[in-house]
Design an enzyme around this catalytic site. Structure first.
Site, mmCIF file in Angstrom:
data_model
loop_
_atom_site.group_PDB
_atom_site.id
_atom_site.type_symbol
_atom_site.label_atom_id
_atom_site.label_comp_id
_atom_site.label_asym_id
_atom_site.label_seq_id
_atom_site.Cartn_x
_atom_site.Cartn_y
_atom_site.Cartn_z
ATOM 1 N N PRO A 2 0.809 -1.214 0.000
ATOM 2 C CA PRO A 2 0.000 0.000 0.000
ATOM 3 C C PRO A 2 0.843 1.266 0.000
ATOM 4 O O PRO A 2 1.863 1.363 0.683
ATOM 5 C CB PRO A 2 -0.788 -0.088 1.301
ATOM 6 C CG PRO A 2 -0.250 -1.255 2.033
ATOM 7 C CD PRO A 2 0.969 -1.725 1.341
ATOM 8 N N GLU A 3 0.375 2.231 -0.760
ATOM 9 C CA GLU A 3 0.958 3.572 -0.773
ATOM 10 C C GLU A 3 -0.054 4.495 -0.083
ATOM 11 O O GLU A 3 -1.025 4.021 0.493
ATOM 12 C CB GLU A 3 1.231 3.999 -2.221
ATOM 13 C CG GLU A 3 2.047 2.955 -2.993
ATOM 14 C CD GLU A 3 2.341 3.330 -4.432
ATOM 15 O OE1 GLU A 3 2.366 4.533 -4.726
ATOM 16 O OE2 GLU A 3 2.536 2.432 -5.254
#
Length: 270
Positions: A2-3
């Site tokens: 995840p960013e």
DNA sequence: AGGCGTACCTGAGGGC
DNA sequence: TGCCCTCAGGTACGCC
């Protein structure tokens, strides 16, 4: 995995699901993913309450009533999944389980075991080394320009450096550079003022649009409810080598910069 | 200081 | 079918 947009989506989902809940017990199934050491980690959490859930860069931050924080980094494949009181089997690859007094539980799961969960004291300055939030008012053109000044590293590598700007990962670096029409290998310090303005605006625009679509599920990202995002359906270049550039119709290429796959258009990114 | 290569892990997918 | 190789949303560390 995840960013910033995915972490933001997870944090919002967790806020809805666990704020106000009291921790009954914690079980550490894989000792090396927690700090402090597992016995103390589990013991200290008992009886504490989740007061708020937020995000700093790519970190999920659970603020506790004791004013301590549970700080989680999901790295590539980490997940934070909330299960109802009726759940019998924990999320697959769970490394930490946190049970609440209402019978629900939070599973910290991670196939590749890179993700980390840390209980930090109120005065701990852990966020001091984390860079500027790109969606905050502080991320002005002037501030961005001063961060870029005289840097020789490729602008894409610069965008991935969490000590400068926090939250951008490989997907959104590629997408923002495409949107701003900037070649990923260009030395960061070489961008003209118009290019810097375009890139700053593109970073913010891409991140906001991705949050609106609850993140990108290229592979196995899911939010706190186990739901996939939608931004993978509107990616312009990431993962699309051989396909046509949405802007100029020439072929998108994949090259490697700093050992990371990099997708871009040779024709309209300069 | 900053840039580069490697290490940490497991699983999916492609080529043969 | 199965083996072997490459690749993956990220960062930490050691070396020059």
């Amino acid at each position: 995995m995840p960013e910033l947009p995915e972490v933001e989506t997870i944090a919002r989902g967790l806020a809805n699901a666990v704020v106000g809940k009291t921790i009954d017990s914690a079980t550490v199934l894989l000792p090396r993913v927690v700090a402090p050491e597992p016995d103390r980690f589990a013991r200290e959490l008992v009886g504490d309450r989740i007061d708020a859930v937020g995000r700093r860069g790519k970190f999920v931050v659970l603020s506790l009533a004791s004013r301590r924080q549970l700080v989680v980094h999901l790295r590539m494949t980490g997940r934070l999944i909330v299960q109802g009181a009726g759940a019998t089997i924990p999320e697959p690859y769970s490394n930490v389980l946190i049970r609440f007094s209402d019978g629900t539980r939070l599973c910290f799961a991670d196939v590749r075991t890179f993700g980390r969960m840390r209980l930090v004291e109120p005065e701990d300055p852990w966020a001091a080394e984390v860079g500027i939030e790109p969606l905050s008012g502080d991320f002005s053109l002037e501030r961005f320009s001063s961060l870029l000044a005289s840097r020789t590293t490729p602008v894409k590598v610069f965008l991935l450096d969490q000590r400068r700007i926090a939250g951008i990962g490989n997907i959104y670096a590629c997408e923002a550079l495409w949107d701003a029409r900037i070649r990923p290998a260009r030395p960061a310090g070489s961008l003209s003022k118009p290019a810097r303005r375009r890139l700053r605006d593109s970073i913010r625009d891409v991140l906001r649009r991705a949050i609106d679509m609850r993140g990108t599920s290229v592979d196995d990202y899911v939010d706190a409810e186990g739901l996939r995002g939608g931004f993978q359906n509107v990616l312009s270049v990431y993962g699309r080598d051989g396909e046509s550039c949405p802007r100029c119709t020439r072929t998108i290429v994949r090259t490697v910069i700093a050992q990371r796959g990099t997708w871009w258009c040779r024709t309209c990114q300069s």
